[in-house]
Motif scaffolding. Sequence first.
Motif, short mmCIF file in Angstrom:
data_model
loop_
_atom_site.label_atom_id
_atom_site.label_comp_id
_atom_site.label_asym_id
_atom_site.label_seq_id
_atom_site.Cartn_x
_atom_site.Cartn_y
_atom_site.Cartn_z
N SER A 179 0.70 -0.98 0.68
CA SER A 179 0.23 0.16 -0.20
C SER A 179 1.33 1.31 0.06
O SER A 179 0.64 1.41 -0.58
CB SER A 179 -0.79 -0.18 0.75
N ARG A 180 1.93 1.59 0.91
CA ARG A 180 2.64 2.45 1.22
C ARG A 180 3.72 2.26 -0.42
O ARG A 180 3.64 4.02 -0.88
CB ARG A 180 3.73 1.89 1.72
N SER A 181 3.92 1.58 -1.15
CA SER A 181 4.57 1.31 -2.45
C SER A 181 4.04 1.90 -3.42
O SER A 181 4.20 3.28 -4.73
CB SER A 181 5.32 0.18 -2.66
N THR A 237 0.85 4.34 -2.35
CA THR A 237 0.57 5.32 -2.58
C THR A 237 1.36 6.70 -1.64
O THR A 237 1.11 8.06 -2.53
CB THR A 237 -0.82 5.54 -1.37
N ARG A 238 2.38 5.88 -1.97
CA ARG A 238 3.44 7.16 -1.19
C ARG A 238 3.79 8.14 -2.63
O ARG A 238 4.15 9.23 -3.26
CB ARG A 238 5.00 6.92 -0.85
N PRO A 239 4.27 7.33 -3.63
CA PRO A 239 4.77 7.89 -5.16
C PRO A 239 3.41 8.64 -6.33
O PRO A 239 3.59 9.74 -6.35
CB PRO A 239 4.91 6.50 -5.53
N LYS A 250 0.86 10.18 -4.28
CA LYS A 250 0.43 11.12 -3.51
C LYS A 250 1.83 12.52 -4.03
O LYS A 250 1.43 13.66 -4.14
CB LYS A 250 1.11 11.60 -2.14
N LYS A 251 3.26 11.65 -3.99
CA LYS A 251 4.75 12.79 -4.95
C LYS A 251 3.90 13.41 -6.25
O LYS A 251 4.00 14.44 -6.43
CB LYS A 251 5.27 11.56 -5.47
N ARG A 301 11.10 5.97 -9.82
CA ARG A 301 11.70 5.37 -8.34
C ARG A 301 11.82 4.11 -9.64
O ARG A 301 11.63 3.34 -9.27
CB ARG A 301 11.90 5.56 -7.73
#
Length: 170
Positions: A25-27, A29-31, A33-34, A54
């Motif tokens: 989920s973080r892998s 949602t973080r990109p 969000k960026k 990345r």
Amino acid sequence: FTANLIIVVVAVAAVVGLAFALLLSRSITRPLKKAMGFAEEIARGNLATGITARSRDEVGRLVEALNHMSDKLREMILQIRRNADEVASSSEEISSSAQQLSSGAQNQASTLEQTSASVEELTASVEQVSDHAQSQAASVEQSSGNMTQMQASVQQVARTLEQVSGSSQD
């Protein structure tokens, strides 16, 4: 013991699954969000920023597309500014030419007015000379008539003198 083992294995599997789900989920949602923050910066007109992709997955391709869009928008804005500067420069040149043309037209109008006034003065002078010439011609004609009368009178006096001289000799 086997029931406990099954419970422990299921609990460990649940914890590992939950950890894996959080990491996954973080892998994602973080990109995202960026990328969303970058898109918001572009929407505010800030085209000087960029974002680094990345990964090579869909999110990475989305980031690359956003970077490409930002570069193209920046190029378009620079081209629009150059074109606006050229239009402004051309407008100034056209305005200057129009002012020169207007000034030339005003000068020609002024010269034409002066020429018209000079022609009117010349016409008045010619009429005055014509009037004087007619007056002189009338005076010459009158003088000629007076001269003719004077000549006739002189001839009359001469005849009278001849008669008087002829009578005195007789």
